[in-house]
Design a protein around this motif. Sequence first.
Motif, PDB file in Angstrom:
ATOM      1  N   UNK A 169       0.844  -1.193   0.000  1.00  0.00           N
ATOM      2  CA  UNK A 169       0.000   0.000   0.000  1.00  0.00           C
ATOM      3  C   UNK A 169       0.877   1.239   0.000  1.00  0.00           C
ATOM      4  N   UNK A 170       0.603   2.149  -0.928  1.00  0.00           N
ATOM      5  CA  UNK A 170       1.407   3.362  -0.980  1.00  0.00           C
ATOM      6  C   UNK A 170       0.928   4.287  -2.076  1.00  0.00           C
ATOM      7  N   UNK A 171       1.419   5.530  -2.026  1.00  0.00           N
ATOM      8  CA  UNK A 171       1.053   6.511  -3.041  1.00  0.00           C
ATOM      9  C   UNK A 171       1.677   6.140  -4.379  1.00  0.00           C
ATOM     10  N   UNK A 172       1.152   6.708  -5.451  1.00  0.00           N
ATOM     11  CA  UNK A 172       1.694   6.446  -6.781  1.00  0.00           C
ATOM     12  C   UNK A 172       3.166   6.855  -6.837  1.00  0.00           C
ATOM     13  N   UNK A 173       3.976   6.005  -7.465  1.00  0.00           N
ATOM     14  CA  UNK A 173       5.390   6.320  -7.636  1.00  0.00           C
ATOM     15  C   UNK A 173       6.278   6.044  -6.446  1.00  0.00           C
ATOM     16  N   UNK A 174       5.784   5.266  -5.459  1.00  0.00           N
ATOM     17  CA  UNK A 174       6.590   5.013  -4.256  1.00  0.00           C
ATOM     18  C   UNK A 174       7.439   3.749  -4.372  1.00  0.00           C
ATOM     19  N   UNK A 175       7.282   2.980  -5.462  1.00  0.00           N
ATOM     20  CA  UNK A 175       8.108   1.783  -5.645  1.00  0.00           C
ATOM     21  C   UNK A 175       7.355   0.473  -5.581  1.00  0.00           C
ATOM     22  N   UNK A 176       6.041   0.518  -5.463  1.00  0.00           N
ATOM     23  CA  UNK A 176       5.251  -0.718  -5.336  1.00  0.00           C
ATOM     24  C   UNK A 176       5.363  -1.584  -6.598  1.00  0.00           C
ATOM     25  N   UNK A 177       5.035  -0.982  -7.736  1.00  0.00           N
ATOM     26  CA  UNK A 177       5.063  -1.737  -8.992  1.00  0.00           C
ATOM     27  C   UNK A 177       6.480  -2.176  -9.350  1.00  0.00           C
ATOM     28  N   UNK A 178       7.469  -1.352  -9.052  1.00  0.00           N
ATOM     29  CA  UNK A 178       8.854  -1.726  -9.328  1.00  0.00           C
ATOM     30  C   UNK A 178       9.255  -2.949  -8.517  1.00  0.00           C
ATOM     31  N   UNK A 179       8.761  -3.046  -7.295  1.00  0.00           N
ATOM     32  CA  UNK A 179       9.040  -4.228  -6.474  1.00  0.00           C
ATOM     33  C   UNK A 179       8.504  -5.482  -7.153  1.00  0.00           C
ATOM     34  N   UNK A 180       7.271  -5.422  -7.657  1.00  0.00           N
ATOM     35  CA  UNK A 180       6.691  -6.572  -8.364  1.00  0.00           C
ATOM     36  C   UNK A 180       7.507  -6.910  -9.607  1.00  0.00           C
ATOM     37  N   UNK A 181       7.900  -5.902 -10.343  1.00  0.00           N
ATOM     38  CA  UNK A 181       8.646  -6.141 -11.586  1.00  0.00           C
ATOM     39  C   UNK A 181       9.991  -6.796 -11.309  1.00  0.00           C
ATOM     40  N   UNK A 182      10.615  -6.444 -10.206  1.00  0.00           N
ATOM     41  CA  UNK A 182      11.884  -7.082  -9.836  1.00  0.00           C
ATOM     42  C   UNK A 182      11.659  -8.549  -9.467  1.00  0.00           C
ATOM     43  N   UNK A 183      10.562  -8.840  -8.762  1.00  0.00           N
ATOM     44  CA  UNK A 183      10.249 -10.230  -8.397  1.00  0.00           C
ATOM     45  C   UNK A 183       9.977 -11.049  -9.653  1.00  0.00           C
ATOM     46  N   UNK A 184       9.267 -10.446 -10.599  1.00  0.00           N
ATOM     47  CA  UNK A 184       8.900 -11.156 -11.831  1.00  0.00           C
ATOM     48  C   UNK A 184      10.060 -11.289 -12.811  1.00  0.00           C
ATOM     49  N   UNK A 185      11.099 -10.490 -12.635  1.00  0.00           N
ATOM     50  CA  UNK A 185      12.240 -10.545 -13.547  1.00  0.00           C
ATOM     51  C   UNK A 185      12.145  -9.569 -14.704  1.00  0.00           C
ATOM     52  N   UNK A 186      11.142  -8.709 -14.683  1.00  0.00           N
ATOM     53  CA  UNK A 186      10.994  -7.697 -15.732  1.00  0.00           C
ATOM     54  C   UNK A 186      12.005  -6.579 -15.538  1.00  0.00           C
ATOM     55  N   UNK A 187      12.317  -6.275 -14.288  1.00  0.00           N
ATOM     56  CA  UNK A 187      13.377  -5.326 -13.932  1.00  0.00           C
ATOM     57  C   UNK A 187      14.415  -6.051 -13.088  1.00  0.00           C
ATOM     58  N   UNK A 188      15.637  -5.553 -13.120  1.00  0.00           N
ATOM     59  CA  UNK A 188      16.734  -6.189 -12.384  1.00  0.00           C
ATOM     60  C   UNK A 188      17.201  -5.296 -11.249  1.00  0.00           C
ATOM     61  N   UNK A 189      17.198  -5.773 -10.014  1.00  0.00           N
ATOM     62  CA  UNK A 189      17.726  -4.983  -8.895  1.00  0.00           C
ATOM     63  C   UNK A 189      19.225  -4.744  -9.070  1.00  0.00           C
ATOM     64  N   UNK A 190      19.737  -3.742  -8.391  1.00  0.00           N
ATOM     65  CA  UNK A 190      21.182  -3.487  -8.416  1.00  0.00           C
ATOM     66  C   UNK A 190      21.921  -4.440  -7.487  1.00  0.00           C
ATOM     67  N   UNK A 191      21.249  -4.842  -6.433  1.00  0.00           N
ATOM     68  CA  UNK A 191      21.865  -5.817  -5.525  1.00  0.00           C
ATOM     69  C   UNK A 191      20.785  -6.492  -4.683  1.00  0.00           C
ATOM     70  N   UNK A 192      21.153  -7.638  -4.091  1.00  0.00           N
ATOM     71  CA  UNK A 192      20.246  -8.325  -3.195  1.00  0.00           C
ATOM     72  C   UNK A 192      19.894  -9.732  -3.629  1.00  0.00           C
ATOM     73  N   UNK A 193      18.793 -10.226  -3.061  1.00  0.00           N
ATOM     74  CA  UNK A 193      18.354 -11.602  -3.291  1.00  0.00           C
ATOM     75  C   UNK A 193      16.836 -11.661  -3.420  1.00  0.00           C
TER      76      UNK A 193
END
Length: 340
Positions: free
Chosen positions: A30-54
């Motif tokens: 839950x969060x305002x638009x542009x706070x990183x919610x969708x980007x988090x999903x995209x990283x989990x799905x492999x559509x975007x690549x994180x800079x670091x982590x697991x």
Amino acid sequence: MKLIVNIKKILRDFILNVNFSVEDEVLALLGASGCGKSMTLKCIAGIQTPDEGQIILNDKILFDSDKKINLKPQNRRVGYLFQNYALFPNMTVFENISFVAVNQKSVAENIKRFQLDGLENSYPNKLSGGQQQRVAFARILSSNAEILLLDEPFSALDSYLKWQLELEMKNIFKNYAGTAILVSHDRGEAFRMSDKVAVMNRGLIESFNEKHELFQNPKTLAATLLTGCKNISAAHIENDLIVADDWKISFKRSDLTKKIKFVGFRAKFIQYSQFEGENIFLMEVVEVIEDTFSFLIMVRRKNTNAKLIRWEVDKKIWHSVKAPEIYLYFPPEKIILMEK
């Protein structure tokens, strides 16, 4: 089905830095638009690549920056429902679902489950928004996904259709033996659909709670605003009282903490009183706004230039008590205390 996410990614305005785990339950981001919610999903799905982590799903590493592991989206067994549904326009309903299906039995089962019988040979541009969404749901469930990622799935729907599909999704969750993450900026939707809620603010998870705990005790300013509280004041503790600086009011409450920076009060919890007393104050009515089933009364502390407080009251009650000045009671157990 357990998901572990611990990633960082530099974005234009802030750094996405999330660390959480979820298992066999529905988590709402839950969060305002542009706070990183969708980007988090995209990283989990492999559509975007994180800079670091697991990112680990059921002990399978989907991403690990140290080990140089980054599985392709098609190898992650993640069902991603996009905001625009992302159906293939040149494929029929049947072909869209079959494209990712593990077998034809699952295609037939999900066509029936989502009431798509008779639409198998239709193309997406011939379907309504609700029908397109049902096709998208049928597709991700036919893929035998180990986790469902839902990116504001109701944002493009009218209120009636949204409610119908929300009920349908709740039934899906009941029968789905796995984990789901729902992205939303709608607090009601997040509460109704999820087991836990993570509040995001500029790339960070500010709170991660069971949903009832979050709405009863948000703890931070961002979380309190996102859960719908309209009355917020800067505050401090003085002489064992909570001093709401913006409202020019001092409340009595037993469980005080020296760390508070803000207080909040939900409009519907304020109560009419006939007399002044502890946590009861004389207020002047500044404006009366008629809503669909209630009145929103804007008040301030009598003889001050204090910030306005919103009081939501049933129409029958207001018609019986309306006056230019009224006493209002603020139940101490309903005061929201925020540390930051």
